[in-house]
Design a protein around this motif. Sequence first.
Motif, PDB file in Angstrom:
ATOM      1  N   CYS A   1       0.749  -1.267  -0.021  1.00  0.00           N
ATOM      2  CA  CYS A   1       0.011  -0.382  -0.177  1.00  0.00           C
ATOM      3  C   CYS A   1       0.809   1.378   0.001  1.00  0.00           C
ATOM      4  O   CYS A   1       0.360   2.645   0.732  1.00  0.00           O
ATOM      5  CB  CYS A   1      -1.077   0.051   1.017  1.00  0.00           C
ATOM      6  N   GLY A   2       2.262   1.122  -1.013  1.00  0.00           N
ATOM      7  CA  GLY A   2       3.194   2.541  -0.723  1.00  0.00           C
ATOM      8  C   GLY A   2       2.844   2.787  -1.563  1.00  0.00           C
ATOM      9  O   GLY A   2       1.860   2.545  -3.098  1.00  0.00           O
ATOM     10  N   ALA A   3       3.476   4.161  -1.783  1.00  0.00           N
ATOM     11  CA  ALA A   3       4.158   4.817  -3.383  1.00  0.00           C
ATOM     12  C   ALA A   3       4.144   3.787  -4.197  1.00  0.00           C
ATOM     13  O   ALA A   3       5.097   3.078  -4.435  1.00  0.00           O
ATOM     14  CB  ALA A   3       4.765   6.216  -3.100  1.00  0.00           C
ATOM     15  N   ALA A   4       4.404   4.327  -5.904  1.00  0.00           N
ATOM     16  CA  ALA A   4       4.422   3.781  -6.541  1.00  0.00           C
ATOM     17  C   ALA A   4       5.895   3.785  -7.126  1.00  0.00           C
ATOM     18  O   ALA A   4       6.977   4.739  -5.977  1.00  0.00           O
ATOM     19  CB  ALA A   4       3.626   4.339  -7.920  1.00  0.00           C
ATOM     20  N   PRO A   5       6.377   2.929  -7.498  1.00  0.00           N
ATOM     21  CA  PRO A   5       7.520   2.285  -7.236  1.00  0.00           C
ATOM     22  C   PRO A   5       8.751   4.138  -8.471  1.00  0.00           C
ATOM     23  O   PRO A   5       8.361   3.627  -9.341  1.00  0.00           O
ATOM     24  CB  PRO A   5       8.282   1.506  -8.372  1.00  0.00           C
ATOM     25  N   GLY A   6      10.096   4.343  -7.163  1.00  0.00           N
ATOM     26  CA  GLY A   6      11.048   5.418  -8.024  1.00  0.00           C
ATOM     27  C   GLY A   6       9.432   6.596  -7.333  1.00  0.00           C
ATOM     28  O   GLY A   6      10.660   7.766  -7.419  1.00  0.00           O
ATOM     29  N   ALA A   7       8.829   6.809  -6.596  1.00  0.00           N
ATOM     30  CA  ALA A   7       8.165   8.023  -6.156  1.00  0.00           C
ATOM     31  C   ALA A   7       8.723   8.588  -5.056  1.00  0.00           C
ATOM     32  O   ALA A   7       9.171   7.881  -4.514  1.00  0.00           O
ATOM     33  CB  ALA A   7       6.702   7.655  -6.773  1.00  0.00           C
ATOM     34  N   ARG A   8       8.303   9.693  -4.868  1.00  0.00           N
ATOM     35  CA  ARG A   8       9.416  10.803  -3.481  1.00  0.00           C
ATOM     36  C   ARG A   8       8.474   9.793  -2.580  1.00  0.00           C
ATOM     37  O   ARG A   8       7.634  10.239  -2.620  1.00  0.00           O
ATOM     38  CB  ARG A   8       8.780  12.085  -3.963  1.00  0.00           C
ATOM     39  N   GLY A   9       8.969   9.280  -1.709  1.00  0.00           N
ATOM     40  CA  GLY A   9       9.229   9.236  -0.254  1.00  0.00           C
ATOM     41  C   GLY A   9       8.420   7.655  -0.290  1.00  0.00           C
ATOM     42  O   GLY A   9       8.312   7.271   0.541  1.00  0.00           O
ATOM     43  N   GLY A  10       8.855   6.605  -1.357  1.00  0.00           N
ATOM     44  CA  GLY A  10       8.226   4.987  -1.655  1.00  0.00           C
ATOM     45  C   GLY A  10       9.332   4.321  -1.080  1.00  0.00           C
ATOM     46  O   GLY A  10      10.754   4.840  -0.627  1.00  0.00           O
ATOM     47  N   MET A  11       9.571   3.343  -0.889  1.00  0.00           N
ATOM     48  CA  MET A  11      10.093   2.112  -0.458  1.00  0.00           C
ATOM     49  C   MET A  11      10.309   1.212  -1.360  1.00  0.00           C
ATOM     50  O   MET A  11      11.393   0.530  -1.131  1.00  0.00           O
ATOM     51  CB  MET A  11       9.692   1.753   1.487  1.00  0.00           C
ATOM     52  N   VAL A  12       9.484   1.466  -2.453  1.00  0.00           N
ATOM     53  CA  VAL A  12       9.862   0.434  -3.449  1.00  0.00           C
ATOM     54  C   VAL A  12      10.505   0.749  -4.523  1.00  0.00           C
ATOM     55  O   VAL A  12       9.913   1.615  -4.902  1.00  0.00           O
ATOM     56  CB  VAL A  12       8.687  -0.531  -3.560  1.00  0.00           C
ATOM     57  N   GLY A  13      11.049   0.463  -5.710  1.00  0.00           N
ATOM     58  CA  GLY A  13      11.941   0.848  -6.637  1.00  0.00           C
ATOM     59  C   GLY A  13      12.621  -0.147  -7.025  1.00  0.00           C
ATOM     60  O   GLY A  13      12.506  -1.201  -7.295  1.00  0.00           O
ATOM     61  N   TYR A  14      13.041   0.273  -8.562  1.00  0.00           N
ATOM     62  CA  TYR A  14      13.668  -0.840  -9.514  1.00  0.00           C
ATOM     63  C   TYR A  14      14.513   0.021 -10.750  1.00  0.00           C
ATOM     64  O   TYR A  14      14.978   1.447 -10.604  1.00  0.00           O
ATOM     65  CB  TYR A  14      12.581  -1.406 -10.674  1.00  0.00           C
ATOM     66  N   HIS A  15      15.751  -0.411 -10.863  1.00  0.00           N
ATOM     67  CA  HIS A  15      16.451  -0.203 -11.725  1.00  0.00           C
ATOM     68  C   HIS A  15      17.382  -0.626 -12.847  1.00  0.00           C
ATOM     69  O   HIS A  15      17.280  -2.123 -12.501  1.00  0.00           O
ATOM     70  CB  HIS A  15      18.182   0.404 -10.753  1.00  0.00           C
ATOM     71  N   VAL A  16      17.065  -0.838 -14.368  1.00  0.00           N
ATOM     72  CA  VAL A  16      17.511  -1.279 -15.569  1.00  0.00           C
ATOM     73  C   VAL A  16      18.914  -0.571 -15.589  1.00  0.00           C
ATOM     74  O   VAL A  16      18.691   0.748 -15.915  1.00  0.00           O
ATOM     75  CB  VAL A  16      15.947  -1.664 -16.164  1.00  0.00           C
ATOM     76  N   ARG A  17      19.899  -1.968 -15.802  1.00  0.00           N
ATOM     77  CA  ARG A  17      20.629  -2.058 -16.318  1.00  0.00           C
ATOM     78  C   ARG A  17      20.908  -2.263 -17.833  1.00  0.00           C
ATOM     79  O   ARG A  17      20.823  -3.696 -17.764  1.00  0.00           O
ATOM     80  CB  ARG A  17      21.965  -2.509 -15.466  1.00  0.00           C
ATOM     81  N   LEU A  18      21.474  -1.812 -18.832  1.00  0.00           N
ATOM     82  CA  LEU A  18      21.523  -2.148 -19.632  1.00  0.00           C
ATOM     83  C   LEU A  18      23.133  -2.858 -19.988  1.00  0.00           C
ATOM     84  O   LEU A  18      24.167  -2.358 -19.457  1.00  0.00           O
ATOM     85  CB  LEU A  18      20.961  -1.430 -21.367  1.00  0.00           C
TER      86      LEU A  18
END
Length: 88
Positions: free
Chosen positions: A71-88
């Motif tokens: 029930c958190g902010a979208a990935p990468g959103a300010r204040g969120g706890m979840v994110g992702y990183h795509v490395r090419l």
Amino acid sequence: KVRQDAVGALNESDVLVLSGATGSGKTTQVPQYLLEEGLLGGRGDACQIVCTQPRRIAAISVAERVASERCGAAPGARGGMVGYHVRL
């Protein structure tokens, strides 16, 4: 049982590598267990949980699902706890 085993293993080591069957929760459930334990133990700010995915779309989908389940902010959103990183 899985939660206790994962938390116990991480208490004995700085790194935890999981393997298991498809759909067993190793990507979506176990990271949340570990984060909850860190937050409850007052160590949430030091928690860094990384899940690798073989494809960009999988990384984005997993991040969105975990954020939704928490029930958190979208990935990468300010204040969120979840994110992702795509490395090419």
